[in-house]
Every structure is written in C-alpha cells, then in structure tokens.
Design a protein around this motif. Structure first.
Motif, short mmCIF file in Angstrom:
data_model
loop_
_atom_site.label_atom_id
_atom_site.label_comp_id
_atom_site.label_asym_id
_atom_site.label_seq_id
_atom_site.Cartn_x
_atom_site.Cartn_y
_atom_site.Cartn_z
N LEU A 127 0.77 -1.29 -0.28
CA LEU A 127 -0.11 -0.21 0.13
C LEU A 127 0.49 1.17 0.60
CD1 LEU A 127 -2.70 0.71 -0.36
CD2 LEU A 127 -3.26 0.53 1.94
N ARG A 128 2.06 0.90 0.73
CA ARG A 128 3.04 2.06 0.65
C ARG A 128 3.65 2.76 -0.55
NH1 ARG A 128 8.09 2.30 4.75
NH2 ARG A 128 6.38 2.33 5.96
N PHE A 129 3.90 1.51 -1.35
CA PHE A 129 4.31 1.37 -3.15
C PHE A 129 3.50 2.00 -3.43
CE2 PHE A 129 5.62 -1.37 -6.08
CZ PHE A 129 6.28 -0.73 -7.00
N VAL A 130 1.71 1.69 -3.44
CA VAL A 130 0.95 2.34 -4.42
C VAL A 130 0.99 4.45 -4.15
CG1 VAL A 130 -1.35 2.68 -5.01
CG2 VAL A 130 -0.86 0.41 -4.25
N TYR A 131 0.80 3.79 -2.53
CA TYR A 131 1.08 6.43 -2.46
C TYR A 131 2.57 6.59 -3.71
CZ TYR A 131 -2.68 4.82 0.99
OH TYR A 131 -3.72 3.96 1.71
N LEU A 135 2.46 9.37 -5.60
CA LEU A 135 2.91 10.43 -4.98
C LEU A 135 4.25 11.62 -6.62
CD1 LEU A 135 3.46 13.39 -3.38
CD2 LEU A 135 5.59 11.83 -2.24
N ARG A 136 4.49 10.69 -6.80
CA ARG A 136 5.21 10.37 -8.31
C ARG A 136 4.97 10.88 -9.57
NH1 ARG A 136 10.30 11.85 -7.85
NH2 ARG A 136 9.82 11.28 -11.06
N THR A 137 3.27 9.98 -9.48
CA THR A 137 2.36 10.40 -10.23
C THR A 137 2.42 12.45 -10.75
OG1 THR A 137 1.71 8.26 -10.72
CG2 THR A 137 0.23 10.12 -11.61
N SER A 138 1.67 12.46 -9.66
CA SER A 138 1.15 14.53 -9.23
C SER A 138 2.61 14.86 -9.34
CB SER A 138 1.07 14.04 -8.00
OG SER A 138 -0.04 13.57 -7.38
N ILE A 139 3.47 14.35 -9.22
CA ILE A 139 5.13 15.76 -8.79
C ILE A 139 5.40 15.92 -10.91
CG2 ILE A 139 7.44 14.82 -8.46
CD1 ILE A 139 6.94 14.47 -5.74
N VAL A 140 5.22 14.56 -12.12
CA VAL A 140 5.65 14.91 -12.53
C VAL A 140 4.64 14.60 -13.61
CG1 VAL A 140 5.41 13.50 -14.86
CG2 VAL A 140 6.76 11.85 -12.06
N TYR A 141 3.07 15.28 -13.01
CA TYR A 141 2.27 16.10 -13.43
C TYR A 141 2.53 17.79 -13.54
CZ TYR A 141 -1.80 13.36 -14.55
OH TYR A 141 -2.47 12.18 -15.32
N GLN A 142 2.74 18.08 -12.30
CA GLN A 142 3.47 18.94 -11.64
C GLN A 142 5.04 19.90 -12.78
OE1 GLN A 142 3.93 19.71 -7.49
NE2 GLN A 142 1.95 19.21 -7.31
N LYS A 143 5.76 18.88 -12.76
CA LYS A 143 7.24 19.09 -14.03
C LYS A 143 6.23 19.38 -15.38
CE LYS A 143 10.26 16.49 -11.05
NZ LYS A 143 11.33 15.80 -10.96
N ALA A 144 5.59 18.88 -15.79
CA ALA A 144 5.29 18.69 -16.59
C ALA A 144 4.52 20.04 -17.17
CB ALA A 144 4.17 17.60 -17.37
N LEU A 145 3.52 20.15 -15.86
CA LEU A 145 2.38 21.97 -16.17
C LEU A 145 3.58 22.95 -16.00
CD1 LEU A 145 0.16 21.17 -13.79
CD2 LEU A 145 -0.34 21.35 -16.01
N VAL A 191 -9.41 8.71 -7.14
CA VAL A 191 -9.02 7.35 -6.93
C VAL A 191 -8.85 7.86 -5.53
CG1 VAL A 191 -7.89 5.72 -6.90
CG2 VAL A 191 -8.61 6.42 -8.70
N LEU A 192 -7.82 8.47 -5.11
CA LEU A 192 -7.17 9.25 -3.57
C LEU A 192 -8.70 8.87 -2.47
CD1 LEU A 192 -5.17 12.00 -4.79
CD2 LEU A 192 -4.72 8.82 -3.75
N ASP A 193 -9.95 9.63 -2.71
CA ASP A 193 -10.66 9.53 -2.26
C ASP A 193 -11.14 7.73 -1.43
OD1 ASP A 193 -10.49 12.25 -1.66
OD2 ASP A 193 -12.43 12.80 -3.47
N ARG A 194 -11.35 7.23 -2.63
CA ARG A 194 -11.64 6.00 -1.92
C ARG A 194 -10.61 4.93 -0.93
NH1 ARG A 194 -15.01 1.88 -5.73
NH2 ARG A 194 -13.98 1.55 -3.71
N LEU A 210 2.04 10.02 4.52
CA LEU A 210 1.83 9.87 2.84
C LEU A 210 0.70 9.81 2.12
CD1 LEU A 210 3.90 9.76 0.80
CD2 LEU A 210 3.95 7.26 0.86
N LEU A 211 -0.39 9.07 2.42
CA LEU A 211 -1.65 9.63 1.23
C LEU A 211 -1.83 10.99 1.57
CD1 LEU A 211 -4.08 8.87 -0.26
CD2 LEU A 211 -5.08 8.03 1.43
N ASP A 212 -1.84 11.26 2.63
CA ASP A 212 -2.49 13.22 2.94
C ASP A 212 -1.33 13.63 1.78
OD1 ASP A 212 -3.83 12.59 4.67
OD2 ASP A 212 -2.79 12.54 6.47
N ASP A 213 -0.20 13.17 1.76
CA ASP A 213 0.58 13.71 0.88
C ASP A 213 0.36 14.39 -0.19
OD1 ASP A 213 2.59 15.12 2.95
OD2 ASP A 213 3.65 13.47 3.14
N VAL A 214 -0.24 13.01 -0.44
CA VAL A 214 -0.21 12.11 -2.06
C VAL A 214 -1.63 13.84 -2.55
CG1 VAL A 214 -0.73 11.10 -4.26
CG2 VAL A 214 0.47 10.87 -1.60
N ILE A 215 -2.62 13.40 -1.59
CA ILE A 215 -3.58 14.07 -1.91
C ILE A 215 -3.22 15.55 -2.42
CG2 ILE A 215 -5.96 15.22 -0.80
CD1 ILE A 215 -6.82 11.85 0.44
#
Length: 313
Positions: A127-131, A135-145, A191-194, A210-215
């Motif tokens: 589950l930590r791996f999923v989070y 988290l990496r996905t959100s960071i990559v989105y921000q870099k792409a933006l 998905v994060l809400d669920r 970690l989940l709070d950081d991802v959100i």
C-alpha cells in the motif's frame, strides 16, 4: 515485457521468479504474458489488460482476492510533428502477497523504483508502494505543467514577431494537453478519496501521512492546471487579436493603394474615350499632356497625405 523486483534487507533488485512480496512490472504485455500472470495470481485477464486500453477510466475495483487501481499518468506523444504531453492509464493490482503494475509503455514514474532510488521503498509494503507511485505521478504532472507554461511563455515572448498561425496551433495543442491533464487529475483525485477508506491491506502509521501528502500534491496539480489553462487561453486570444490587427492593417494599406492607383487610372480612362476633344479640358492646349500629368501627381500626393493623416498608410 515482464520484470520481477524484490526488496530484501532494504535493497530492491530484479529477480527471475515470483515469491511473496514481489513487484511484477508488465510493460506493454502480450496477451500470452498477461494470461501467464493472471493464471499465477488468479486474476481476471481483463483486469490485467485494462491499463492497455487508453479509454479506460480511473477507478478502484475490489475483486475477490485482489484489488484493481487504475490511474492516469503523463506521457509523451507526437502531434503535428511536435512532442506533446498526453495521459495514459497505469494499472496497479494488489493481491495478498504481490503487487502488479501494468502500463502500455515505459514510464519514468516507475524508473526510480526499478533503480531503487526512492526512500523507504519496499516491494513488501504494497500500500505504501501504491502511495509512492501516486506521489511520483503528481510530481511528474507538476513538472510537465511547468514545462507547458514555459513553452507558452516562449510563444508569448515572440508575439510581436509572429508571422503565421504556427504558434496559434501550438497554443491550441497546449490547451488540449491541459484539458487532458485536468480530466485525469480529477479522476486520480476520486481514486485518492476512495483510498482514504481502503481497509483491505495493512497500512503502516506513516502510510496515512504519505497518503495525505499525495492528496495535497494532486490538489496542487489540479490548481496549477486550472491557472495555466486560463493563462494559455488568454495568450491564445491575445495572439489571435494581434494577428487579426495585422491583417486589418494590411487590408487598410491595400485599400489605400487601390484608391491612389484609381486616380491616374480614372483620368487616363477619361482621356482615352472617343469623344470630341472640345469637351475634354486641356485637350487642345500646347502643354496639355504635361499639365494633366502634373494635376494627377498633385491629386495623388494630396490623397497620400490625407490617408497618412487618417493612419491608413
């Protein structure tokens, strides 16, 4: 392609087989490879191949014996001869003992996990791996933006030199990418809400933080997308207005030139008609031709001065 990774003594290495706590990475798998993993882990092959379909929606499905998580991640594609961002599905399947990731292409989001460059990463803490992936996905989105906004700024910086619609097309592509991002980030947010209510697998105390950081990071990416969409839309409108203004100026100049050329054309046409010379001014004068030419030039000069005063030349 199938690869297996396993963490032992805080070190993650690639292995040749599946054992408890293994991360199974499927990249653009064939049906045979997908069927092999589905058979070993007792997973529906349709769920294994779900991430290969670009039209799949972000979701979490709790199945008997495993959980399917589908999120969207940024990816590069070529549109109109230019490299642009789009989004593709990433599938994560959690069984009691293994975690499986499925993607249609190699993604930098998983590359750091492959090289064991992520702090506190372990294939056993699923589950930590999923989070961490999210988290990496959100960071990559921000870099792409940030890269998208940099491209927009470059176009805006040369707005006074634009001669064709090429930059207008590029701005449209950036807007299209931002629409993709906005849709995908909202889906990832659902998905994060669920996941905040997910109780099937063990969560370590630090996993909740970690989940709070991802959100938080996902919400920040959503806000950045909305801001950059508004700015890009304003830039496109500005560029369009500038090009329209230039077109109007060209049309005004062409109209003015047409008016100036109409004067000698009209006068020469009048004197070229087959009428009695008695009715044509200066027709019988000794220097009539020169006088007519002089009058024509004077009228043209006066018209040029008038048009220049009206800012039509």
């Amino acid at each position: 392609m199938i690869r297996y990774f396993y963490t032992e003594h805080h070190v993650t290495t690639e292995t040749e087989s599946i054992k408890n706590g293994t991360w199974i990475e499927l990249t653009d798998p064939t049906e045979e490879e997908a069927r092999k993993i589905a058979s070993k882990l007792k997973i529906d092959i349709a769920d294994v191949m779900a991430a290969i379909d670009p039209e799949e929606k972000n979701r979490i499905e709790l199945q008997e014996g495993y959980t399917l998580i589908l999120v969207d991640i940024p990816a590069l594609e070529v549109r109109h001869g230019q490299r642009s961002y789009t989004t593709i599905p990433l599938g994560i399947l959690l069984t009691q003992d293994e975690i499986v990731t499925v993607c249609s292409e190699v993604t930098p989001i998983l590359a750091q996990f492959e090289r064991d460059q992520v702090r506190d990463f372990s294939t056993k803490k699923k589950l930590r791996f999923v989070y961490q992936i999210l988290l990496r996905t959100s960071i990559v989105y921000q870099k792409a933006l940030q890269l998208i906004d940099r491209r927009r700024s470059e176009i805006e910086g040369r707005i006074d030199k634009v001669e064709s619609e090429e930059d207008l097309i590029r701005l449209h592509e950036l807007e299209t990418t931002l629409v993709y991002f906005a849709t995908s980030l909202r889906g990832n947010g659902n998905v994060l809400d669920r996941l905040t209510r997910y109780k099937r697998l063990q969560q370590f105390p630090e996993d909740r933080e970690l989940l709070d950081d991802v959100i938080v990071e996902n919400k920040q990416a959503i806000e950045m997308t909305a801001i950059y969409r508004d700015i890009t839309d304003s830039t496109r409108e500005l560029l369009s207005n500038v090009m329209d203004a230039r077109l109007n100026n060209v049309m005004k100049r062409l109209t003015s030139i047409t008016l100036i050329l109409a004067i000698p054309t009209m006068i020469s046409g009048m004197y070229g008609m087959n009428v009695d010379g008695r009715w044509m001014p200066l027709a019988g004068a000794v220097h009539g031709f020169g006088i007519i030419i002089l009058i024509t030039i004077v009228v043209c000069i006066l018209l040029i001065l008038l048009l220049h005063k009206k800012k039509m030349l």
